[in-house]
Design an enzyme around this catalytic site. Structure first.
Site, PDB file in Angstrom:
ATOM      1  N   SER A  73       0.798  -1.233   0.000  1.00  0.00           N
ATOM      2  CA  SER A  73       0.000   0.000   0.000  1.00  0.00           C
ATOM      3  C   SER A  73       0.827   1.277   0.000  1.00  0.00           C
ATOM      4  O   SER A  73       0.260   2.375  -0.055  1.00  0.00           O
ATOM      5  CB  SER A  73      -0.952   0.001   1.205  1.00  0.00           C
ATOM      6  OG  SER A  73      -2.049  -0.850   0.974  1.00  0.00           O
ATOM      7  N   LYS A  76      -0.003   3.743  -2.635  1.00  0.00           N
ATOM      8  CA  LYS A  76      -1.011   4.804  -2.511  1.00  0.00           C
ATOM      9  C   LYS A  76      -0.392   6.182  -2.285  1.00  0.00           C
ATOM     10  O   LYS A  76      -1.084   7.196  -2.404  1.00  0.00           O
ATOM     11  CB  LYS A  76      -1.988   4.462  -1.384  1.00  0.00           C
ATOM     12  CG  LYS A  76      -2.813   3.203  -1.639  1.00  0.00           C
ATOM     13  CD  LYS A  76      -3.849   2.994  -0.560  1.00  0.00           C
ATOM     14  CE  LYS A  76      -4.667   1.732  -0.789  1.00  0.00           C
ATOM     15  NZ  LYS A  76      -3.986   0.508  -0.350  1.00  0.00           N
ATOM     16  N   SER A 133      -6.049   3.659   4.177  1.00  0.00           N
ATOM     17  CA  SER A 133      -5.512   2.841   3.085  1.00  0.00           C
ATOM     18  C   SER A 133      -6.619   2.147   2.293  1.00  0.00           C
ATOM     19  O   SER A 133      -6.495   0.969   1.929  1.00  0.00           O
ATOM     20  CB  SER A 133      -4.526   1.805   3.637  1.00  0.00           C
ATOM     21  OG  SER A 133      -3.678   1.319   2.630  1.00  0.00           O
TER      22      SER A 133
END
Length: 399
Positions: A73, A76, A133
């Site tokens: 993640s 992101k 997230s």
């Protein structure tokens, strides 16, 4: 033309055009001051890591920082960066409403819990991407900005190239496992530096400890936001393949550090290993702003122009990161083009600025023209040619 000068703490924003020399009395005894002893950087229980100063860009510690690894993640960070970029450009607004597709709603992994057919503001989706997230939020924004996740990934890669992230390739907006989806600790530190410096108005979101949407309150998974008051970002990541990852930033006094830790074996480990890096950086280093953008550092002679002297300086703020208590050893050297001729435009490179710490060059920046110099009239150009000729003769004779 080369000019050396010392940079003291009280004169960090000024550069003198000539070097002052001081002769010590014969009986004076010079007692050398002990230099700060810098220990080796800590070794971490992680696959890869890096510690970088956010202002100067200097790397203070690293291990396997250019190894291509699954970023989970941490992907992101680029998704959020592109949202922030479009907000800054004015192509979208925080109050714009985004339609939630079934594709976004079905995305697995961590969620913000948006529903099919809902209209959710860009502001809420940005918070959902950064704080909790949300994979669903990431896909929704990708579809809103680029019409789909695949074209958005192409956009992500174009901006990665622009930012110098040469060991990064994105396949999606979420970081969910995908073939040929990778990045490095070094590249993610570069990206984080741009997030902090390019769009400071949005950076505050990264420090939020929780986010509530649709009646569901979720915590930020960055444990350091609770443990260290100087930490104010950035992003966690985890997949089975990537392990536990954490990109953090902390600011103490005038110094901001960025750490990237990838491939630890637990949520607790990534926090502890990150804390080791940050503590090392703040304990043994300091960052100084030497010059403001546009500061006039010299006024060299210009030949054949409508004016005789050119204001020369730097087109960006100049920061240097160095071992603590060694700032008095800094010297700056101007390497100026010795034969400047009109016309000259604002921003033209006319030399370089070197910053020395002892015998080591610790920084180099472009010196640029801070004003336009147009060609002088015919008489002025002829006069300058004669003056330049005799100036050269005198210089050769002196040498």
């Amino acid at each position: 033309m080369n000019v050396f000068t010392s940079i003291g703490r009280s004169a960090r924003l000024c550069l003198f055009a000539a070097m002052a020399t001081v002769t010590l009395p014969a009986a004076a005894q010079v007692i050398p001051q002990p230099q700060t002893i810098i220990p080796a950087a800590p070794q971490l229980a992680a696959s890869s890591w890096i510690l970088m100063d956010a202002n100067s860009g200097r790397i203070l510690a690293e291990h396997n920082s250019d190894e291509r690894l699954p970023p989970a993640s941490l992907t992101k960070l680029m998704t959020a960066y592109l949202v922030e970029r479009e907000l800054n450009r004015g192509t979208i607004n925080l109050t714009d409403m985004v339609n939630v597709s079934e594709n976004a709603w079905r995305t697995g992994g961590s969620k913000m819990f948006i529903e099919v057919g809902d209209q959710v503001s860009v502001d809420n989706l940005l918070h959902g991407i950064i704080i909790v997230s949300g994979n669903d939020a990431s896909v929704a924004m990708a579809e809103h900005l680029a019409g789909g996740e695949a074209p958005f990934a192409d956009l992500m890669n174009q901006h990665a190239t622009r930012l110098g992230m040469n060991d990064t390739n994105f396949q999606n907006a979420t970081g969910l496992p995908a073939e040929n989806h990778y990045s490095t600790a070094h590249d993610l530190a570069r990206l984080s530096r741009h997030i902090i410096n390019d769009y400071p108005d949005h950076y505050e979101i990264y420090s939020h400890r929780s986010f509530a949407f649709g009646g569901i309150d979720q915590p930020n998974r960055n444990r350091l936001l609770w443990r260290d008051t100087s930490v104010d970002g950035l992003k966690t990541g985890w997949t089975t393949e990537a392990g536990f990852c954490l990109v953090s930033s902390a600011k103490r006094e005038d110094m901001r550090l960025i750490s990237v830790v990838m491939g630890t074996n637990s949520d607790e480990a990534r926090a502890q290993e990150t804390q080791k890096l940050l503590s090392y950086g703040f304990r043994f280093f300091e960052t100084m702003k030497l010059y403001e953008r546009g500061a006039v550092l010299a006024t060299p002679r210009v030949w054949g122009g409508d004016i005789n002297e050119l204001r020369v300086g730097v087109d960006e703020e100049v920061f240097m990161t160095l071992p603590r208590n060694r700032n008095e050893e800094l010297r700056a050297r101007l390497n100026l083009d010795p034969d400047l001729k009109a016309p000259i435009a604002i921003g033209d490179e006319v030399g370089t600025l070197e910053v020395h710490l002892g015998d080591e060059i610790v920084g180099e920046r472009r010196l640029v023209a801070l004003e336009n110099v147009e060609e002088g009239g015919l008489f002025k150009r002829l006069f300058d040619q004669v003056q330049r000729f005799f100036s050269g003769l005198i210089s050769n004779f002196t040498d």
